[in-house]
Write an enzyme that holds these catalytic residues in place. Sequence first.
Site, PDB file in Angstrom:
ATOM      1  N   CYS A 142      11.645  27.031  -6.127  1.00  0.00           N
ATOM      2  CA  CYS A 142      12.864  27.678  -5.614  1.00  0.00           C
ATOM      3  C   CYS A 142      13.933  26.633  -5.874  1.00  0.00           C
ATOM      4  CB  CYS A 142      12.595  27.881  -4.157  1.00  0.00           C
ATOM      5  SG  CYS A 142      14.126  28.283  -3.453  1.00  0.00           S
ATOM      6  N   CYS A 169      16.303  26.203  -2.926  1.00  0.00           N
ATOM      7  CA  CYS A 169      15.732  25.298  -1.978  1.00  0.00           C
ATOM      8  C   CYS A 169      16.068  23.973  -2.391  1.00  0.00           C
ATOM      9  CB  CYS A 169      14.268  25.256  -1.956  1.00  0.00           C
ATOM     10  SG  CYS A 169      13.662  26.975  -1.383  1.00  0.00           S
TER      11      CYS A 169
END
Length: 99
Positions: free
Chosen positions: A24, A27
Amino acid sequence: MNSNFNSIIKSKTPVLIDFYADWCEICKMLAPILKEAKSELKDNIKIIKIDVDKNQNLAKQYQVRGVPTMILFKDEKPVWQQSGVLQKQDIINIINQHS
């Protein structure tokens, strides 16, 4: 992780869980923001990162539908939850509201 998780959220200090995934990109943007928030709040918060791919049951238990998702626990109970990236000051304000 489930038994460890229960002992982590039993803390007297609020605990911010960052549900993330290695793949991600968003993230990865959140990680340094959380680091800055931790350095400012010091011992007033615990910040724990949990990989949703390795802890799918935990993610399902807390209805994590996207990453990153942050959940703030106080006295073993979730008191705030949000997906996405927030700015450092917003995170600090939320933590302070629940301290």
